[in-house]
Design a protein around this motif. Structure first.
Motif, PDB file in Angstrom:
ATOM      1  N   SER A  85      30.082  70.053  47.556  1.00 14.35           N
ATOM      2  CA  SER A  85      30.839  70.707  46.392  1.00 14.35           C
ATOM      3  C   SER A  85      30.965  69.537  45.401  1.00 14.35           C
ATOM      4  CB  SER A  85      31.991  71.004  47.104  1.00 14.35           C
ATOM      5  OG  SER A  85      31.884  72.011  47.952  1.00 14.35           O
ATOM      6  N   GLN A  86      31.143  68.309  45.659  1.00 16.33           N
ATOM      7  CA  GLN A  86      31.389  67.305  44.923  1.00 16.33           C
ATOM      8  C   GLN A  86      30.336  66.907  44.133  1.00 16.33           C
ATOM      9  OE1 GLN A  86      33.174  63.814  46.698  1.00 16.33           O
ATOM     10  NE2 GLN A  86      32.706  62.341  44.978  1.00 16.33           N
ATOM     11  N   LEU A  87      29.120  67.287  44.518  1.00 12.51           N
ATOM     12  CA  LEU A  87      27.782  67.005  43.493  1.00 12.51           C
ATOM     13  C   LEU A  87      27.942  68.288  42.638  1.00 12.51           C
ATOM     14  CD1 LEU A  87      25.284  65.787  42.426  1.00 12.51           C
ATOM     15  CD2 LEU A  87      24.045  66.777  44.455  1.00 12.51           C
ATOM     16  N   LEU A  88      28.306  69.513  43.075  1.00 15.40           N
ATOM     17  CA  LEU A  88      27.874  70.611  42.094  1.00 15.40           C
ATOM     18  C   LEU A  88      29.117  70.437  41.279  1.00 15.40           C
ATOM     19  CD1 LEU A  88      27.711  73.402  45.025  1.00 15.40           C
ATOM     20  CD2 LEU A  88      26.118  72.558  43.181  1.00 15.40           C
ATOM     21  N   GLU A  89      30.364  70.074  41.414  1.00 15.09           N
ATOM     22  CA  GLU A  89      31.393  70.038  40.404  1.00 15.09           C
ATOM     23  C   GLU A  89      31.094  69.044  39.494  1.00 15.09           C
ATOM     24  OE1 GLU A  89      36.442  69.372  39.915  1.00 15.09           O
ATOM     25  OE2 GLU A  89      35.279  69.410  42.006  1.00 15.09           O
ATOM     26  N   THR A  90      30.406  67.909  39.904  1.00 15.75           N
ATOM     27  CA  THR A  90      30.150  66.789  38.907  1.00 15.75           C
ATOM     28  C   THR A  90      29.022  67.126  38.109  1.00 15.75           C
ATOM     29  OG1 THR A  90      30.751  65.048  40.665  1.00 15.75           O
ATOM     30  CG2 THR A  90      29.284  64.314  38.799  1.00 15.75           C
ATOM     31  N   GLY A  91      28.083  67.746  38.770  1.00 19.63           N
ATOM     32  CA  GLY A  91      26.856  68.374  38.204  1.00 19.63           C
ATOM     33  C   GLY A  91      27.170  69.254  36.884  1.00 19.63           C
ATOM     34  N   PHE A  92      28.280  70.255  37.211  1.00 20.25           N
ATOM     35  CA  PHE A  92      28.750  71.189  36.246  1.00 20.25           C
ATOM     36  C   PHE A  92      29.469  70.629  35.288  1.00 20.25           C
ATOM     37  CE2 PHE A  92      32.186  73.822  34.808  1.00 20.25           C
ATOM     38  CZ  PHE A  92      31.479  74.941  34.271  1.00 20.25           C
TER      39      PHE A  92
ATOM     40  N   HIS B 276      28.082  57.244  45.984  1.00 18.10           N
ATOM     41  CA  HIS B 276      27.359  57.155  44.837  1.00 18.10           C
ATOM     42  C   HIS B 276      27.836  58.359  43.853  1.00 18.10           C
ATOM     43  CE1 HIS B 276      24.947  55.372  47.902  1.00 18.10           C
ATOM     44  NE2 HIS B 276      24.182  54.698  46.939  1.00 18.10           N
ATOM     45  N   VAL B 277      28.082  59.468  44.465  1.00 13.36           N
ATOM     46  CA  VAL B 277      28.720  60.544  43.569  1.00 13.36           C
ATOM     47  C   VAL B 277      29.983  60.344  43.209  1.00 13.36           C
ATOM     48  CG1 VAL B 277      29.203  62.066  45.424  1.00 13.36           C
ATOM     49  CG2 VAL B 277      28.337  62.941  42.986  1.00 13.36           C
ATOM     50  N   THR B 278      30.832  59.337  43.941  1.00 13.48           N
ATOM     51  CA  THR B 278      32.019  59.226  43.824  1.00 13.48           C
ATOM     52  C   THR B 278      32.233  58.281  42.555  1.00 13.48           C
ATOM     53  OG1 THR B 278      32.701  59.875  46.002  1.00 13.48           O
ATOM     54  CG2 THR B 278      34.335  58.770  44.734  1.00 13.48           C
ATOM     55  N   ILE B 279      31.271  57.504  42.423  1.00  5.46           N
ATOM     56  CA  ILE B 279      31.468  56.370  41.418  1.00  5.46           C
ATOM     57  C   ILE B 279      31.345  57.045  40.032  1.00  5.46           C
ATOM     58  CG2 ILE B 279      29.879  54.385  40.237  1.00  5.46           C
ATOM     59  CD1 ILE B 279      29.175  53.522  43.107  1.00  5.46           C
ATOM     60  N   ILE B 280      30.572  58.089  39.917  1.00  3.70           N
ATOM     61  CA  ILE B 280      30.288  58.698  38.638  1.00  3.70           C
ATOM     62  C   ILE B 280      31.602  58.783  37.792  1.00  3.70           C
ATOM     63  CG2 ILE B 280      29.137  60.831  37.393  1.00  3.70           C
ATOM     64  CD1 ILE B 280      27.091  60.537  39.756  1.00  3.70           C
ATOM     65  N   PRO B 281      32.457  59.722  38.177  1.00  7.24           N
ATOM     66  CA  PRO B 281      33.463  60.242  37.328  1.00  7.24           C
ATOM     67  C   PRO B 281      34.391  59.035  37.039  1.00  7.24           C
ATOM     68  CG  PRO B 281      34.065  61.063  39.722  1.00  7.24           C
ATOM     69  CD  PRO B 281      32.662  60.611  39.767  1.00  7.24           C
ATOM     70  N   ALA B 282      34.485  57.954  37.743  1.00  6.14           N
ATOM     71  CA  ALA B 282      35.036  56.795  37.466  1.00  6.14           C
ATOM     72  C   ALA B 282      34.713  56.157  36.103  1.00  6.14           C
ATOM     73  CB  ALA B 282      35.314  55.842  38.574  1.00  6.14           C
ATOM     74  N   LEU B 283      33.348  56.178  35.920  1.00  6.63           N
ATOM     75  CA  LEU B 283      32.741  55.611  34.968  1.00  6.63           C
ATOM     76  C   LEU B 283      33.373  56.197  33.558  1.00  6.63           C
ATOM     77  CD1 LEU B 283      28.941  55.509  36.263  1.00  6.63           C
ATOM     78  CD2 LEU B 283      30.789  53.669  35.970  1.00  6.63           C
ATOM     79  N   ALA B 284      33.678  57.432  33.624  1.00  5.84           N
ATOM     80  CA  ALA B 284      34.449  57.899  32.443  1.00  5.84           C
ATOM     81  C   ALA B 284      35.733  57.357  31.960  1.00  5.84           C
ATOM     82  CB  ALA B 284      34.649  59.424  32.884  1.00  5.84           C
ATOM     83  N   CYS B 285      35.957  56.365  32.727  1.00  3.93           N
ATOM     84  CA  CYS B 285      37.265  55.388  32.340  1.00  3.93           C
ATOM     85  C   CYS B 285      36.815  54.331  31.444  1.00  3.93           C
ATOM     86  CB  CYS B 285      38.221  55.156  33.455  1.00  3.93           C
ATOM     87  SG  CYS B 285      38.731  56.110  34.144  1.00  3.93           S
ATOM     88  N   LEU B 286      35.389  54.096  31.369  1.00  2.00           N
ATOM     89  CA  LEU B 286      34.961  52.819  30.861  1.00  2.00           C
ATOM     90  C   LEU B 286      34.128  53.256  29.159  1.00  2.00           C
ATOM     91  CD1 LEU B 286      33.173  51.191  33.918  1.00  2.00           C
ATOM     92  CD2 LEU B 286      35.575  51.156  33.219  1.00  2.00           C
ATOM     93  N   ASP B 287      34.541  52.491  28.331  1.00  3.85           N
ATOM     94  CA  ASP B 287      33.813  52.621  27.032  1.00  3.85           C
ATOM     95  C   ASP B 287      32.810  51.735  27.133  1.00  3.85           C
ATOM     96  OD1 ASP B 287      34.858  50.110  25.680  1.00  3.85           O
ATOM     97  OD2 ASP B 287      36.846  51.351  26.430  1.00  3.85           O
TER      98      ASP B 287
END
Length: 627
Positions: free
Chosen positions: A211-218, A363-374
């Motif tokens: 589900s986390q990959l689906l939400e991230t992919g969406f 790995h999929v948990t790292i992805i949303p954290a990257l949105a904090c980095l410019d």
């Protein structure tokens, strides 16, 4: 009326580009006289007038672009004190999403036929046929259980599963190489959703990171630019090459996802097993985790004081510092605090990656954290590469887009934020335990899994118990069945397999929880079907195509079953303990000594020896088992 061109510097709230040309219309009498006296110098020529009109159109389009792609700036004022752009962030997020999709689809292609194909352990066709009998139309079924297999017009076949995985693998690999557009990301999302949905009839996909990959992919779909229209041509359908800035509202939704993942994981530990409160969970977590890696033997033997401090670090990251990712960039200090929050979350996941094999969860948990980095948080070589490939100037944060596309972008962002906000209500209710309900660790509150609740390892087993399947032709000598990565042979080196997901290895791990018989009967009943197929295949000399589940086994065991004769099978439970710390094992290996990774002792018999009867059914063998 005279037209005068005036150059000015961009202010902090100005939507125009630096040093851009704007038009000023001045109808005062004095200016008209001045214009008459200096007609040769100031009066625009027809070519200049056309250029000025073009500049005006660009300025108009740019104002709509700024309002649509960064309308949240008016509230958060991102970049007031420091110039922020997120082009590299967008680039990295989309490629990491493509990489995780690739791991998921490759794993699906390699394993789905054996897991849920026509000759697999739990055929997905049966579940899909039941769903089709439940709903009156494919549309109704799709809205309740989203999958493309509603529209195939026939029963689910193996080639449907394979084709979905192959197309998904090709598209995700293309995304890794740079083919990122909203259409490609949407196709990946629905293809992955199609597989996850038909797998609901078994436990092989019953993991929170699906589900986390689906939400991230969406969310990744909307991080891409919308297509642009030039005449009858549509640009940006298959590749996003626009230099326009990514949508800030979508980046905020990624941060919100990051916060929910971390808070959910922290709260489930705080409310879960007592070992988290006693700070003893990590005394045995690295030994009892689903699929340990060689590095797990390093972490397990760390001093207990260090392991207790590691529990404190876990709570610090998941409950106390997570709020940093939700800080707006009002000024330099808050911007850097948010960056710090992103680095903490991503760095913590890297630490977990080193400690064991957790499929693609970390790995999929790292992805949303990257949105904090410019963009300034990334290496200069990467930033230069992205800016050059997207034709982005280092002094621009956004570029003009078609006014109609800008309005559409604004509308989509508003709808997306509103939808995610409404769907977050039950998630917050679950996290806060409103209504005296227990927190659900991994769950979805809508059929499309757009907003979910997450958590992992709320309880940790204090001992490792392994279900060992043994086979025999005479009930005297037994050969143990090996899976690719789960502990079995005590001398076999643990593997590094993450982010690849060996699903059978993960599923059989759950039988290690006591009472073992309950977990076998309630969640992992596929073990009986595996034993039945092993014995039946050996008795009838079935072909390889009729035994796709062989691909789920270690090659040595698969080869044994293709050439050996098996008449009996049993399942025993063993207690496993790590034999030595990693550096001692490494020194033994370097000296050429015999290396033993695990010590084990017999616990109990889970399934007594069974055999195939004449009617093809499983039955207990008519003799007593002796260890």
């Amino acid at each position: 009326m005279a037209l005068h061109r005036r150059r000015h510097r961009q202010g902090p709230d100005d939507g125009s580009k630096p040093n851009s040309t704007t038009l000023r219309v001045d109808e005062s009498e004095g200016d008209r006289q001045s214009g008459d006296n200096q007609q040769h110098e100031d009066e625009p020529s027809p070519a200049a007038t056309a250029s000025a009109a073009k500049d005006a159109a660009a300025s108009s389009g740019h104002k709509i672009s700024s309002a649509s792609s960064s309308w949240a700036t008016a509230i958060a004022k991102e970049g007031t004190a420091t110039t922020q752009s997120f082009h590299v962030t967008k680039f990295v997020i989309l490629r990491l999403v493509g990489f995780v999709y690739l791991m998921a689809f490759v794993g699906a292609y390699n394993q789905n036929q054996g897991l849920m194909g026509l000759h697999g352990l739990v055929p997905a066709r049966n579940y899909m046929d039941q769903l089709k009998q439940t709903f009156d139309s494919p549309i109704q079924g799709f809205l309740s259980h989203p999958t493309l297999f509603w529209f195939i017009g026939s029963s689910l076949e193996d080639w449907h599963l394979d084709a979905t995985a192959v197309v998904g693998s090709i598209l995700s690999f293309a995304v890794v190489l740079g083919l990122d557009s909203w259409l490609v990301m949407a196709m990946l999302w629905i293809l992955d959703f199609s597989i996850v949905t038909v797998a609901e009839g078994n436990s092989f996909y019953a993991y929170g990171w699906e589900s986390q990959l689906l939400e991230t992919g969406f969310l990744s779909i909307w991080l891409c630019d919308l297509p642009s229209f030039r005449g009858y041509a549509i640009q940006g359908m298959f590749r996003d090459t626009s230099p326009s800035a990514p949508s800030l509202p979508v980046l905020w939704l990624f941060r919100w996802l990051c916060a929910r993942i971390s808070i959910g994981a922290g709260l489930i530990k705080l409310r879960g097993g007592e070992c988290w409160q006693n700070k003893t969970c990590l005394y045995y977590h690295f030994e009892s985790q689903p699929i340990p890696s060689p590095m797990s033997f390093f972490f397990h033997f760390l001093p207990k004081g260090a392991l207790r401090r590691a529990v404190d670090l876990d709570f610090f990251v998941q409950l106390y510092s997570i709020w940093l990712v939700l800080l707006p960039g009002f000024n330099w200090y808050m911007t850097n605090l948010r960056r710090l929050g992103g680095f903490i979350q991503a760095g913590f996941m890297v630490n977990i990656i080193l400690s064991g094999n957790f499929a693609f969860l970390t790995h999929v948990t790292i992805i949303p954290a990257l949105a904090c980095l410019d963009d300034d948080c990334y290496p200069r070589w990467l930033k230069n590469n992205v800016y050059q490939s997207r034709r982005i100037r280092s002094d621009q944060s956004a570029v003009p887009m078609c006014p109609k596309i800008g309005i559409l972008r604004l509308f989509i962002d508003l709808c997306l934020v509103s939808t995610i906000g409404m769907l977050s209500v039950p998630v917050l209710t679950n996290l806060l335990q409103i209504g005296e309900k227990h927190q659900v660790m991994n769950g979805s509150f809508s059929s499309f899994k757009l907003v979910n609740t997450y958590g992992a390892f709320g309880s940790v087993g204090e001992a490792r118990y392994e279900a060992i399947i043994s086979l025999s032709s005479d009930a005297q000598s037994w050969t143990e069945l090996e899976l690719p990565c789960k502990p079995g042979n005590t001398k076999r080196r643990p593997c590094f397999c993450a982010p690849y997901h060996y699903r059978l290895d993960w599923n059989i791990w759950f039988i290690g929880f006591k009472p073992h018989q309950s977990m076998l009967q309630r969640r992992e009943s596929w073990v009986f079907e595996l034993i039945h197929k092993i014995l039946l295949g050996s008795d009838t000399n079935a072909t390889i195509t009729e035994r796709p589940w062989l691909s789920l086994l270690d090659p040595s065991s698969a080869d044994f079953l293709q050439h050996g004769i098996v008449k009996y099978a049993k399942v025993d439970m063993y207690r496993y303990r790590m034999a030595d710390t990693l550096w001692i094992i490494a020194s033994k290996w370097q000296r050429g000594d015999d290396v033993i990774w695990w010590n084990r002792e017999f616990e109990e018999t889970l399934i007594r020896p069974v055999q195939i009867m004449q009617n093809g059914n499983l039955a207990y063998a008519n003799f007593d088992s002796h260890e």
